[in-house]
Design a protein around this motif. Structure first.
Motif, mmCIF file in Angstrom:
data_model
loop_
_atom_site.group_PDB
_atom_site.id
_atom_site.type_symbol
_atom_site.label_atom_id
_atom_site.label_comp_id
_atom_site.label_asym_id
_atom_site.label_seq_id
_atom_site.Cartn_x
_atom_site.Cartn_y
_atom_site.Cartn_z
ATOM 1 N N MET A 21 -0.884 -12.277 10.867
ATOM 2 C CA MET A 21 0.072 -12.375 9.768
ATOM 3 C C MET A 21 0.501 -11.000 9.276
ATOM 4 S SD MET A 21 -1.527 -15.561 7.597
ATOM 5 C CE MET A 21 -0.283 -15.428 6.315
ATOM 6 N N ALA A 22 -0.371 -9.993 9.410
ATOM 7 C CA ALA A 22 -0.027 -8.646 8.966
ATOM 8 C C ALA A 22 1.002 -8.035 9.907
ATOM 9 C CB ALA A 22 -1.279 -7.790 8.892
ATOM 10 N N LYS A 23 1.855 -7.187 9.354
ATOM 11 C CA LYS A 23 2.910 -6.548 10.137
ATOM 12 C C LYS A 23 2.817 -5.029 9.986
ATOM 13 C CE LYS A 23 6.213 -8.561 7.833
ATOM 14 N NZ LYS A 23 5.383 -9.316 6.886
ATOM 15 N N THR A 24 3.481 -4.342 10.875
ATOM 16 C CA THR A 24 3.659 -2.897 10.737
ATOM 17 C C THR A 24 5.109 -2.650 10.350
ATOM 18 O OG1 THR A 24 1.957 -2.353 12.370
ATOM 19 C CG2 THR A 24 3.608 -0.669 11.902
ATOM 20 N N MET A 25 5.302 -2.094 9.160
ATOM 21 C CA MET A 25 6.632 -1.808 8.633
ATOM 22 C C MET A 25 6.926 -0.322 8.883
ATOM 23 S SD MET A 25 7.268 -4.823 7.537
ATOM 24 C CE MET A 25 8.815 -4.560 6.645
ATOM 25 N N THR A 26 7.878 -0.059 9.761
ATOM 26 C CA THR A 26 8.192 1.314 10.152
ATOM 27 C C THR A 26 9.543 1.736 9.591
ATOM 28 O OG1 THR A 26 6.922 1.049 12.202
ATOM 29 C CG2 THR A 26 8.482 2.896 12.094
ATOM 30 N N TYR A 27 9.568 2.908 8.969
ATOM 31 C CA TYR A 27 10.791 3.449 8.387
ATOM 32 C C TYR A 27 11.050 4.837 8.973
ATOM 33 C CZ TYR A 27 10.408 -0.315 4.983
ATOM 34 O OH TYR A 27 10.331 -1.561 4.396
ATOM 35 N N ASP A 63 -0.075 -5.418 5.237
ATOM 36 C CA ASP A 63 0.765 -4.707 6.199
ATOM 37 C C ASP A 63 0.341 -3.241 6.330
ATOM 38 O OD1 ASP A 63 2.232 -6.995 6.531
ATOM 39 O OD2 ASP A 63 3.994 -6.289 5.434
ATOM 40 N N LYS A 64 0.713 -2.662 7.445
ATOM 41 C CA LYS A 64 0.630 -1.215 7.622
ATOM 42 C C LYS A 64 2.030 -0.647 7.451
ATOM 43 C CE LYS A 64 -1.716 0.693 11.022
ATOM 44 N NZ LYS A 64 -2.088 1.132 12.403
ATOM 45 N N VAL A 65 2.140 0.464 6.735
ATOM 46 C CA VAL A 65 3.427 1.127 6.531
ATOM 47 C C VAL A 65 3.409 2.464 7.260
ATOM 48 C CG1 VAL A 65 4.967 2.198 4.842
ATOM 49 C CG2 VAL A 65 3.912 -0.010 4.335
ATOM 50 N N ILE A 66 4.442 2.708 8.042
ATOM 51 C CA ILE A 66 4.636 3.989 8.718
ATOM 52 C C ILE A 66 6.001 4.530 8.297
ATOM 53 C CG2 ILE A 66 4.896 5.169 10.927
ATOM 54 C CD1 ILE A 66 3.100 3.041 12.170
ATOM 55 N N VAL A 67 6.018 5.741 7.763
ATOM 56 C CA VAL A 67 7.266 6.381 7.347
ATOM 57 C C VAL A 67 7.407 7.698 8.105
ATOM 58 C CG1 VAL A 67 8.660 7.202 5.430
ATOM 59 C CG2 VAL A 67 7.030 5.344 5.049
ATOM 60 N N ASN A 68 8.372 7.746 8.996
ATOM 61 C CA ASN A 68 8.658 8.963 9.750
ATOM 62 C C ASN A 68 9.705 9.768 8.989
ATOM 63 O OD1 ASN A 68 7.060 8.164 12.136
ATOM 64 N ND2 ASN A 68 8.631 6.595 12.396
ATOM 65 N N VAL A 69 9.328 10.941 8.516
ATOM 66 C CA VAL A 69 10.213 11.760 7.681
ATOM 67 C C VAL A 69 10.638 13.010 8.435
ATOM 68 C CG1 VAL A 69 10.461 13.007 5.512
ATOM 69 C CG2 VAL A 69 9.085 10.922 5.591
ATOM 70 N N GLN A 70 11.933 13.228 8.506
ATOM 71 C CA GLN A 70 12.504 14.447 9.077
ATOM 72 C C GLN A 70 13.206 15.208 7.952
ATOM 73 O OE1 GLN A 70 12.513 15.893 12.146
ATOM 74 N NE2 GLN A 70 13.872 17.550 11.469
ATOM 75 N N ASN A 71 12.815 16.461 7.740
ATOM 76 C CA ASN A 71 13.410 17.272 6.676
ATOM 77 C C ASN A 71 14.608 18.032 7.219
ATOM 78 O OD1 ASN A 71 14.131 18.908 4.582
ATOM 79 N ND2 ASN A 71 12.242 20.103 4.556
ATOM 80 N N VAL A 111 4.619 12.274 9.518
ATOM 81 C CA VAL A 111 4.461 10.824 9.598
ATOM 82 C C VAL A 111 3.443 10.369 8.559
ATOM 83 C CG1 VAL A 111 3.826 8.857 11.037
ATOM 84 C CG2 VAL A 111 5.017 10.816 12.056
ATOM 85 N N TYR A 112 3.901 9.530 7.636
ATOM 86 C CA TYR A 112 3.007 8.893 6.668
ATOM 87 C C TYR A 112 2.581 7.542 7.236
ATOM 88 C CZ TYR A 112 4.754 12.311 3.268
ATOM 89 O OH TYR A 112 5.080 13.466 2.617
ATOM 90 N N GLU A 113 1.294 7.245 7.166
ATOM 91 C CA GLU A 113 0.784 5.974 7.690
ATOM 92 C C GLU A 113 -0.366 5.501 6.812
ATOM 93 O OE1 GLU A 113 -1.267 4.205 11.785
ATOM 94 O OE2 GLU A 113 0.004 6.001 11.870
ATOM 95 N N PHE A 114 -0.240 4.305 6.271
ATOM 96 C CA PHE A 114 -1.289 3.783 5.387
ATOM 97 C C PHE A 114 -1.244 2.259 5.354
ATOM 98 C CE2 PHE A 114 2.428 5.233 3.032
ATOM 99 C CZ PHE A 114 2.815 4.115 2.328
ATOM 100 N N GLN A 115 -2.354 1.686 4.935
ATOM 101 C CA GLN A 115 -2.501 0.231 4.845
ATOM 102 C C GLN A 115 -2.221 -0.215 3.416
ATOM 103 O OE1 GLN A 115 -3.465 -0.989 7.873
ATOM 104 N NE2 GLN A 115 -3.155 -3.138 7.322
ATOM 105 N N ILE A 116 -1.566 -1.363 3.294
ATOM 106 C CA ILE A 116 -1.250 -1.915 1.975
ATOM 107 C C ILE A 116 -2.320 -2.925 1.586
ATOM 108 C CG2 ILE A 116 0.372 -3.291 0.640
ATOM 109 C CD1 ILE A 116 1.426 -0.526 1.252
ATOM 110 N N ASP A 117 -3.003 -2.678 0.473
ATOM 111 C CA ASP A 117 -4.036 -3.614 0.029
ATOM 112 C C ASP A 117 -3.878 -3.994 -1.443
ATOM 113 O OD1 ASP A 117 -4.762 -1.268 -1.208
ATOM 114 O OD2 ASP A 117 -6.702 -1.058 -0.206
ATOM 115 N N GLN A 118 -2.699 -3.726 -2.004
ATOM 116 C CA GLN A 118 -2.457 -4.082 -3.404
ATOM 117 C C GLN A 118 -1.005 -4.521 -3.568
ATOM 118 O OE1 GLN A 118 -2.856 0.502 -4.200
ATOM 119 N NE2 GLN A 118 -1.966 -0.388 -6.056
#
Length: 257
Positions: A21-27, A63-71, A111-118
């Motif tokens: 049921m958990a997903k990986t949300m990539t931005y 869910d796991k969130v991954i945020v790829n940031v390019q400055n 790359v920011y990567e973390f698990q959502i638990d709240q």
């Protein structure tokens, strides 16, 4: 009664179901300059992927969130902070420059990567040199499949409150900490915004109940909010479910949700 062998079979199945049921949300976020005029005054603004307001980040508990940031700002370093998330075990992904990470250099990526638990209503923003009032700020919404209120409303609406400056932050911050400002008076915003505009229209229908996720993403100004002819019922504050409380007006300071 369930035998030991049966129980040992059930537990892995439940674990498998939870994982499925958990997903990986990539931005993928390219941070750069755009031009915006939310109050009619045109000025350089920090956007994402060539747009402003910047997109919301959405996820669900588990869910796991991954945020790829390019400055690609070209003239400033940057970072992202996910305001209100505890980041247990992932403090190095929290974003405050000089506290838990270095700035993202010009032309570099992170790359920011973390698990959502709240669950709850949060926001994300730059945490580098007072940068976020120049535009790098947006909603972060974590849905809760087990919310005690999930069956009590028809639709959700995200509503941000914010202040807006016509001058960019580097100049304002230099003045703020200079001898020319001996009292330490904060720069006063030029205008107030709702969902980063002064021309907001929200369509609602009679007979429906709406859950508003309200976030003050401003830098300095607190704001009052009310809906004429209606009573609000507060059910969450800063990501925490509360005892229900009726209110005709609420007051949100910067960063409150």
């Amino acid at each position: 009664m369930v035998s030991d062998s049966a129980a040992s079979a059930v537990l892995p199945l439940l674990l498998l179901l939870s994982i499925a049921m958990a997903k990986t949300m990539t931005y993928d976020f390219n941070v750069g300059w755009v031009t915006a005029q939310p109050d009619g005054f045109s000025r350089p603004t920090i956007g994402i992927n060539g747009q402003w307001p910047i997109p919301p980040i959405t996820a669900a508990v588990g869910d796991k969130v991954i945020v790829n940031v390019q400055n690609d700002l070209g003239n400033q370093t940057t970072s992202l902070h996910f305001h209100g998330l505890y980041q247990n075990g992932t403090a190095h992904m929290d974003g405050p420059v000089g506290a838990s990470q270095c700035s993202i250099p010009i032309g570099a990526s992170f790359v920011y990567e973390f698990q959502i638990d709240q669950p709850g209503t949060y926001w994300y923003h730059s945490h580098d040199s007072g940068q976020y009032p120049d535009g790098l700020r947006g909603p972060l919404i974590i849905s809760d499949p087990d919310s005690p209120y999930k069956d009590q409303y028809d639709e959700e609406i995200v509503l941000t409150l914010s202040d807006w400056y016509h001058d960019q932050m580097p100049g304002l911050l230099s003045w703020f900490i200079s001898y020319a400002n001996p009292t330490g008076a904060e720069p006063v915003p030029d205008s107030a915004l709702m969902n980063e505009t002064q021309d907001l229209k929200i369509i609602v229908e009679p007979g429906k109940t709406y859950m508003f996720r309200i976030i003050n993403i401003g830098a300095f100004a607190a704001q009052y909010l009310w809906f004429e002819g209606h009573t609000m019922r507060v059910v969450e504050v800063d990501g925490i479910y509360t005892e229900e409380a009726d209110a005709n007006m609420i007051y949100l300071t910067a960063a409150q949700r």
